[in-house]
Design a protein around this motif. Structure first.
Motif, PDB file in Angstrom:
ATOM      1  N   GLY A 132       0.783  -1.211  -0.011  1.00  0.00           N
ATOM      2  CA  GLY A 132       0.081  -0.016   0.093  1.00  0.00           C
ATOM      3  C   GLY A 132       0.894   1.146   0.025  1.00  0.00           C
ATOM      4  O   GLY A 132       0.201   2.469  -0.087  1.00  0.00           O
ATOM      5  N   GLY A 133       2.092   1.136  -0.001  1.00  0.00           N
ATOM      6  CA  GLY A 133       3.157   2.121   0.100  1.00  0.00           C
ATOM      7  C   GLY A 133       3.015   3.092  -1.266  1.00  0.00           C
ATOM      8  O   GLY A 133       2.854   2.168  -2.375  1.00  0.00           O
ATOM      9  N   ARG A 134       3.354   4.385  -1.259  1.00  0.00           N
ATOM     10  CA  ARG A 134       3.325   5.311  -2.190  1.00  0.00           C
ATOM     11  C   ARG A 134       4.619   5.613  -2.852  1.00  0.00           C
ATOM     12  O   ARG A 134       5.547   5.803  -1.956  1.00  0.00           O
ATOM     13  CB  ARG A 134       2.566   6.422  -2.002  1.00  0.00           C
ATOM     14  N   ALA A 168       6.491  -1.607 -14.710  1.00  0.00           N
ATOM     15  CA  ALA A 168       7.123  -2.891 -15.186  1.00  0.00           C
ATOM     16  C   ALA A 168       7.719  -3.686 -13.431  1.00  0.00           C
ATOM     17  O   ALA A 168       7.965  -4.905 -13.837  1.00  0.00           O
ATOM     18  CB  ALA A 168       8.308  -2.796 -15.928  1.00  0.00           C
ATOM     19  N   ALA A 169       8.012  -2.751 -12.812  1.00  0.00           N
ATOM     20  CA  ALA A 169       8.399  -3.444 -11.411  1.00  0.00           C
ATOM     21  C   ALA A 169       7.277  -3.936 -10.468  1.00  0.00           C
ATOM     22  O   ALA A 169       7.841  -4.278  -9.300  1.00  0.00           O
ATOM     23  CB  ALA A 169       9.172  -2.317 -10.724  1.00  0.00           C
ATOM     24  N   GLY A 170       6.094  -3.847 -10.940  1.00  0.00           N
ATOM     25  CA  GLY A 170       5.007  -4.289 -10.080  1.00  0.00           C
ATOM     26  C   GLY A 170       4.183  -3.260  -9.484  1.00  0.00           C
ATOM     27  O   GLY A 170       3.111  -3.412  -8.776  1.00  0.00           O
ATOM     28  N   PHE A 171       4.489  -1.931  -9.825  1.00  0.00           N
ATOM     29  CA  PHE A 171       3.533  -1.031  -9.030  1.00  0.00           C
ATOM     30  C   PHE A 171       2.432  -0.751  -9.974  1.00  0.00           C
ATOM     31  O   PHE A 171       2.416  -0.985 -11.219  1.00  0.00           O
ATOM     32  CB  PHE A 171       4.495   0.484  -9.181  1.00  0.00           C
ATOM     33  N   VAL A 172       1.334  -0.139  -9.653  1.00  0.00           N
ATOM     34  CA  VAL A 172       0.157   0.360  -9.983  1.00  0.00           C
ATOM     35  C   VAL A 172      -0.068   2.076 -10.027  1.00  0.00           C
ATOM     36  O   VAL A 172       0.309   2.318  -8.806  1.00  0.00           O
ATOM     37  CB  VAL A 172      -1.109  -0.436  -9.315  1.00  0.00           C
ATOM     38  N   PHE A 207       2.411   6.073  -7.659  1.00  0.00           N
ATOM     39  CA  PHE A 207       2.148   4.698  -7.926  1.00  0.00           C
ATOM     40  C   PHE A 207       1.952   4.133  -6.490  1.00  0.00           C
ATOM     41  O   PHE A 207       2.335   4.607  -5.507  1.00  0.00           O
ATOM     42  CB  PHE A 207       3.541   4.198  -8.556  1.00  0.00           C
ATOM     43  N   VAL A 208       1.313   2.945  -6.409  1.00  0.00           N
ATOM     44  CA  VAL A 208       1.116   2.472  -5.245  1.00  0.00           C
ATOM     45  C   VAL A 208       1.758   0.916  -5.190  1.00  0.00           C
ATOM     46  O   VAL A 208       1.671   0.041  -6.494  1.00  0.00           O
ATOM     47  CB  VAL A 208      -0.287   2.180  -4.900  1.00  0.00           C
TER      48      VAL A 208
END
Length: 210
Positions: A132-134, A168-172, A207-208
């Motif tokens: 949940g980190g930004r 690409a690193a998995g963030f949304v 990004f989260v």
């Protein structure tokens, strides 16, 4: 820097609150570190992270952040320096990783000289953030279609290229803002040019980590 209203909007956008742990990547003169220190309070923590790749600068960025951390009332600030891609090894778990006008440098020879890449840094940021980190990125926009081509010459980067790399690193991508947009910026001028300095078209992403 920005006017007070914009500063407030940026901090609100980043969702930095009392008690948060924030990593300020490449803090420069420490203005953001001080501001975050005031916001997170005694129950929070601010890591002023100076990449080892820039630690040799004549401005003594590490020493300046160590001095800042020693100021009265700054007990919640810690100065840390390590290779930029060692972020996850050198810092504690965080609620926010903050990058202000620095992401493009991940595509320059200076930062890459010790083996860093944007992909490796984004992976390190992902590992360091709590669920949940930004991950907040503010940077100078480059022309559409330019990708990372202008990162060294103009110190600009195309927003779409940043989004692609970070996702690409998995963030949304959770949110983006046009609060720092400037439609009169042609994206063809180096950001230090007096004609545009301080007035560049800038993008703001949040990004989260899922």
């Amino acid at each position: 820097m920005y006017d007070p209203s914009t500063l407030t909007d940026l901090i609100r956008f980043a969702r930095i609150d009392p008690g948060s742990t924030v990593i300020d990547v490449y803090p420069g003169d420490g203005e953001w570190t001080r501001r975050f220190s005031d916001i997170v309070g005694p129950d929070g923590q601010v890591i002023s992270f100076v990449p080892a790749e820039v630690a040799h600068f004549q401005t003594d960025p590490v020493g300046r952040m160590q001095t800042l951390a020693g100021e009265p009332g700054r007990e919640n600030v810690q100065a840390v320096s390590a290779d930029v891609v060692a972020l996850d090894e050198a810092t504690p778990a965080a609620d926010v990783v903050w990058m202000h006008l620095f992401y493009h440098d991940l595509h320059t020879a200076l930062i890459q000289a010790r083996g860093a890449t944007a992909a490796r840094f984004n992976q390190a940021a992902y590992q360091r953030l709590k669920p949940g980190g930004r991950y907040i990125i503010v940077d100078h926009a480059a022309a559409s279609g330019s990708g990372t081509h202008d990162a060294h010459s103009l110190h600009r980067i195309e927003p779409a290229a940043v989004r692609q790399e970070v996702e690409a690193a998995g963030f949304v991508l959770e949110a983006e803002s046009a609060m720092l947009a400037n439609s009169t910026d042609t994206h063809a001028t180096k950001v230090f040019d007096p004609a545009i300095k301080g007035k560049t078209d800038r993008f703001v992403y949040r990004f989260v980590k899922p």
